[in-house]
Design a protein around this motif. Structure first.
Motif, PDB file in Angstrom:
ATOM      1  N   ILE A   1       0.832  -1.205   0.000  1.00  0.00           N
ATOM      2  CA  ILE A   1       0.000   0.000   0.000  1.00  0.00           C
ATOM      3  C   ILE A   1       0.870   1.260   0.000  1.00  0.00           C
ATOM      4  CG2 ILE A   1      -1.689   1.323   1.336  1.00  0.00           C
ATOM      5  CD1 ILE A   1      -2.840  -1.341   2.305  1.00  0.00           C
ATOM      6  N   GLY A   2       1.918   1.254   0.814  1.00  0.00           N
ATOM      7  CA  GLY A   2       2.782   2.427   0.895  1.00  0.00           C
ATOM      8  C   GLY A   2       3.484   2.722  -0.417  1.00  0.00           C
ATOM      9  N   THR A   3       3.891   1.675  -1.132  1.00  0.00           N
ATOM     10  CA  THR A   3       4.570   1.878  -2.409  1.00  0.00           C
ATOM     11  C   THR A   3       3.637   2.479  -3.447  1.00  0.00           C
ATOM     12  OG1 THR A   3       6.100   0.046  -1.987  1.00  0.00           O
ATOM     13  CG2 THR A   3       5.818   0.723  -4.278  1.00  0.00           C
ATOM     14  N   ILE A   4       2.416   1.975  -3.526  1.00  0.00           N
ATOM     15  CA  ILE A   4       1.455   2.500  -4.492  1.00  0.00           C
ATOM     16  C   ILE A   4       1.180   3.980  -4.253  1.00  0.00           C
ATOM     17  CG2 ILE A   4      -0.970   2.402  -5.203  1.00  0.00           C
ATOM     18  CD1 ILE A   4      -0.809  -0.631  -4.888  1.00  0.00           C
ATOM     19  N   LEU A   5       0.871   4.332  -3.024  1.00  0.00           N
ATOM     20  CA  LEU A   5       0.562   5.727  -2.708  1.00  0.00           C
ATOM     21  C   LEU A   5       1.787   6.620  -2.908  1.00  0.00           C
ATOM     22  CD1 LEU A   5      -1.621   5.257   0.512  1.00  0.00           C
ATOM     23  CD2 LEU A   5      -2.387   5.643  -1.848  1.00  0.00           C
ATOM     24  N   GLY A   6       2.956   6.132  -2.519  1.00  0.00           N
ATOM     25  CA  GLY A   6       4.175   6.910  -2.673  1.00  0.00           C
ATOM     26  C   GLY A   6       4.541   7.153  -4.130  1.00  0.00           C
ATOM     27  N   VAL A   7       4.412   6.111  -4.962  1.00  0.00           N
ATOM     28  CA  VAL A   7       4.751   6.250  -6.377  1.00  0.00           C
ATOM     29  C   VAL A   7       3.804   7.221  -7.072  1.00  0.00           C
ATOM     30  CG1 VAL A   7       4.784   5.036  -8.584  1.00  0.00           C
ATOM     31  CG2 VAL A   7       5.884   4.018  -6.600  1.00  0.00           C
ATOM     32  N   LEU A   8       2.504   7.117  -6.823  1.00  0.00           N
ATOM     33  CA  LEU A   8       1.550   8.038  -7.442  1.00  0.00           C
ATOM     34  C   LEU A   8       1.890   9.487  -7.095  1.00  0.00           C
ATOM     35  CD1 LEU A   8      -1.883   6.222  -6.930  1.00  0.00           C
ATOM     36  CD2 LEU A   8      -0.479   6.294  -8.988  1.00  0.00           C
ATOM     37  N   SER A   9       2.231   9.740  -5.837  1.00  0.00           N
ATOM     38  CA  SER A   9       2.534  11.102  -5.394  1.00  0.00           C
ATOM     39  C   SER A   9       3.828  11.620  -6.018  1.00  0.00           C
ATOM     40  CB  SER A   9       2.642  11.143  -3.865  1.00  0.00           C
ATOM     41  OG  SER A   9       1.445  10.699  -3.258  1.00  0.00           O
ATOM     42  N   VAL A  10       4.891  10.821  -5.929  1.00  0.00           N
ATOM     43  CA  VAL A  10       6.202  11.265  -6.418  1.00  0.00           C
ATOM     44  C   VAL A  10       6.195  11.456  -7.931  1.00  0.00           C
ATOM     45  CG1 VAL A  10       8.614  10.587  -6.684  1.00  0.00           C
ATOM     46  CG2 VAL A  10       7.461  10.234  -4.498  1.00  0.00           C
ATOM     47  N   VAL A  11       5.648  10.499  -8.662  1.00  0.00           N
ATOM     48  CA  VAL A  11       5.635  10.594 -10.125  1.00  0.00           C
ATOM     49  C   VAL A  11       4.734  11.731 -10.581  1.00  0.00           C
ATOM     50  CG1 VAL A  11       5.048   9.378 -12.266  1.00  0.00           C
ATOM     51  CG2 VAL A  11       6.217   8.169 -10.421  1.00  0.00           C
ATOM     52  N   GLY A  12       3.635  11.958  -9.876  1.00  0.00           N
ATOM     53  CA  GLY A  12       2.773  13.086 -10.209  1.00  0.00           C
ATOM     54  C   GLY A  12       3.504  14.412 -10.081  1.00  0.00           C
ATOM     55  N   VAL A  13       4.246  14.581  -8.983  1.00  0.00           N
ATOM     56  CA  VAL A  13       5.001  15.824  -8.760  1.00  0.00           C
ATOM     57  C   VAL A  13       6.094  15.989  -9.814  1.00  0.00           C
ATOM     58  CG1 VAL A  13       6.587  16.996  -7.183  1.00  0.00           C
ATOM     59  CG2 VAL A  13       4.506  15.901  -6.294  1.00  0.00           C
ATOM     60  N   ILE A  14       6.823  14.903 -10.102  1.00  0.00           N
ATOM     61  CA  ILE A  14       7.893  14.975 -11.108  1.00  0.00           C
ATOM     62  C   ILE A  14       7.301  15.254 -12.488  1.00  0.00           C
ATOM     63  CG2 ILE A  14       9.689  13.656 -12.289  1.00  0.00           C
ATOM     64  CD1 ILE A  14      10.221  12.218  -9.670  1.00  0.00           C
ATOM     65  N   GLY A  15       6.150  14.646 -12.790  1.00  0.00           N
ATOM     66  CA  GLY A  15       5.486  14.904 -14.066  1.00  0.00           C
ATOM     67  C   GLY A  15       5.100  16.358 -14.219  1.00  0.00           C
ATOM     68  N   ALA A  16       4.618  16.953 -13.129  1.00  0.00           N
ATOM     69  CA  ALA A  16       4.265  18.372 -13.169  1.00  0.00           C
ATOM     70  C   ALA A  16       5.509  19.226 -13.372  1.00  0.00           C
ATOM     71  CB  ALA A  16       3.561  18.763 -11.868  1.00  0.00           C
ATOM     72  N   ALA A  17       6.606  18.862 -12.705  1.00  0.00           N
ATOM     73  CA  ALA A  17       7.847  19.623 -12.827  1.00  0.00           C
ATOM     74  C   ALA A  17       8.435  19.545 -14.236  1.00  0.00           C
ATOM     75  CB  ALA A  17       8.867  19.113 -11.807  1.00  0.00           C
ATOM     76  N   LEU A  18       8.215  18.414 -14.913  1.00  0.00           N
ATOM     77  CA  LEU A  18       8.741  18.238 -16.273  1.00  0.00           C
ATOM     78  C   LEU A  18       7.805  18.785 -17.343  1.00  0.00           C
ATOM     79  CD1 LEU A  18      10.204  14.604 -16.017  1.00  0.00           C
ATOM     80  CD2 LEU A  18      11.459  16.780 -15.981  1.00  0.00           C
ATOM     81  N   GLY A  19       6.662  19.339 -16.918  1.00  0.00           N
ATOM     82  CA  GLY A  19       5.710  19.881 -17.870  1.00  0.00           C
ATOM     83  C   GLY A  19       4.777  18.857 -18.473  1.00  0.00           C
ATOM     84  N   TYR A  20       4.827  17.631 -17.998  1.00  0.00           N
ATOM     85  CA  TYR A  20       3.954  16.572 -18.507  1.00  0.00           C
ATOM     86  C   TYR A  20       2.562  16.670 -17.895  1.00  0.00           C
ATOM     87  CZ  TYR A  20       2.853  11.893 -20.311  1.00  0.00           C
ATOM     88  OH  TYR A  20       2.297  10.835 -20.993  1.00  0.00           O
ATOM     89  N   GLY A  21       2.488  17.169 -16.657  1.00  0.00           N
ATOM     90  CA  GLY A  21       1.219  17.324 -15.970  1.00  0.00           C
ATOM     91  C   GLY A  21       1.099  16.368 -14.798  1.00  0.00           C
TER      92      GLY A  21
END
Length: 463
Positions: free
Chosen positions: A162-182
């Motif tokens: 559970i922790g990995t799923i929630l952590g990955v969604l959060s981290v990748v979402g933030v990195i995606g926003a930083a890279l302009g992907y959304g």
């Protein structure tokens, strides 16, 4: 003495029926001979390989279970043998990577006749070869584990899943926003499908969710989602192989368990250590193991029909765990199932990998996905972050870092059943397949629930 230092310690094996064991022919070369394949000298193996090749390219290859096993096994063994000839890379999964991807490349280039591809499709689907192999491995691995290991590891397993799923969604979402992907784009089209545990329980239902939210067609989203899943599967296999190689070279007692899942003290080590396997099995034990695994699969299939939301393999894992924990089956019967699973692991995995490559891996989809560098970068980040978070959370609940990074970390980011086999094969940890099955199925179900809640919240402007 640490758990890893006890690897070579002698253990008494459960008693089995007093029948003949499978003999090794006296004139066979040692299995580690450079010019032998599965204990057979090359001058015997190569003519068989060539005979199968002649059948393939003269369009006389029969579409049967027997011929399918012959071709898949020969092709898988030949490619594994080639991979084993490269001294450094063989420790980082090359013997597994070659049979998993080379046949798919041959199909992509049209170098394998369509009739043979159709025959291998039938071999894997209609004739049930994958079920035959995977059921043996899952049932044998679960019934062959120490009872206390299942009890203690199972309770803690939810934390890294559970922790990995929630952590990955959060981290990748933030990195995606930083890279302009959304932010939402990165979650819905990269992290979500990658971490959902495969196509049937991930990309396909997600594409339907997105189509319903947008009013469009599921097919519009499915190609992108499938590309993410397929590329991530390649990355997972490579990362697992590399991590296994790093683990072999590590001297840290907490980093790699060399296949053992839990970090324990000396008093607990003997009860929780996965037993060393015998070098041979009795004919009767193999027959018993086949019957046990087959019966468990039939019961699991019935339960899956009654409760469609839980996959047959997940039911199989649950049933085998209940039997093991309850302890009402004699140890020698459990060992028979374990030996049947070992037989499948040691002899049929090359066939499984080659057949998966021919029938299930779409190299064209993988290549198409490589046209967007940000998309590719986010997939690599998703797999990497999954391994890191799972490894750290696993460490907190007394798992070894390498084992937890692989299961549940990488196995939740691959393509599911066949992907789990590929990742665990590359990591040389096939006995952890039951835990991989639980992580893939239950983790995938949890992720679908999370995504279904996020679609109406973050979907505006994405779909």
């Amino acid at each position: 003495m640490s758990l890893t230092q006890q690897e070579g310690k002698d253990r008494s094996m459960p008693e089995t029926a007093p029948t003949e064991t499978l003999p090794t022919p006296p004139d066979s070369p040692p299995t580690n001979s450079r010019w032998s394949v599965m204990g057979m000298p090359m001058w015997i193996f190569l003519p068989m390989f060539l005979a199968l090749a002649v059948a393939v390219y003269t369009d006389t290859f029969p579409s049967t279970l027997v011929s399918g096993f012959a071709l898949a096994t020969a092709l898988g063994l030949m490619l594994m043998w080639i991979g084993q000839q490269v001294p450094l890379l063989k420790d980082f999964g090359l013997p597994i990577i070659l049979p998993l991807f080379v046949p798919a490349i041959l199909v992509w280039q049209g170098w394998i006749p369509e009739s043979t591809v159709a025959a291998m499709d039938a071999f894997t689907d209609e004739q049930g070869a994958w079920d035959f192999i995977l059921v043996a491995i899952i049932a044998g691995a679960m019934l062959g584990m120490p009872r206390q290991l299942i009890i203690k590891a199972g309770v803690r397993f939810a934390v890294p899943v559970i922790g990995t799923i929630l952590g990955v969604l959060s981290v990748v979402g933030v990195i995606g926003a930083a890279l302009g992907y959304g932010f939402g784009q990165a979650i819905f089209f990269v992290a979500g499908p990658v971490m959902a545990g495969g196509l049937p329980i991930g990309a396909i239902p997600m594409s339907e969710m997105y189509a319903e939210a947008s009013g469009g067609s599921a097919a519009e989203y499915l190609t992108l989602l499938i590309s993410a899943v397929l590329i991530a599967n390649v990355v997972c296999v490579v990362f697992a192989a590399v991590l296994n190689g790093i683990g072999k070279r590590s001297t840290s007692l907490w980093f790699s368990g060399n296949g053992q899942l839990l970090r324990v003290n000396d008093a607990e080590a003997e009860d929780l250590r996965i037993p060393e396997k015998p070098s041979g099995s009795s004919f009767v034990a193999l027959g018993q193991g086949l019957l046990i695994a087959g019966t468990l699969y039939v019961v699991a299939s019935m339960l899956s029909t009654l409760v469609p939301g839980i996959h047959t393999y997940a039911w199989l894992t649950i049933i085998a765990a209940v039997i093991k924990i309850a302890g009402f089956v004699p140890e020698r019967i459990e060992e028979a199932a374990s030996q049947w699973g070992d037989f499948a692991t040691r002899t049929l995995v090359p066939a499984l990998l080659a057949s998966v490559s021919i029938a299930a891996i779409d190299i064209a989809g993988v290549v198409e996905g490589f046209t967007d560098p940000v998309f590719i970068a986010l997939i690599f980040i998703t797999v990497g972050v999954s391994g890191v978070i799972a490894g750290l959370l696993g460490y907190l609940v007394r798992f070894y870092v390498v084992e937890s990074a692989i299961v549940p970390g990488f196995v939740m980011a691959d393509t599911g059943g066949s992907g789990d086999v590929a990742v665990l094969s590359a990591a040389e940890r096939m006995h952890l397949l039951p835990f991989a099955t639980v992580a893939t199925r239950l983790g995938g179900a949890f992720l679908l629930i999370v995504v279904s809640f996020l679609v109406p919240v973050l979907g505006t402007g994405v779909f």
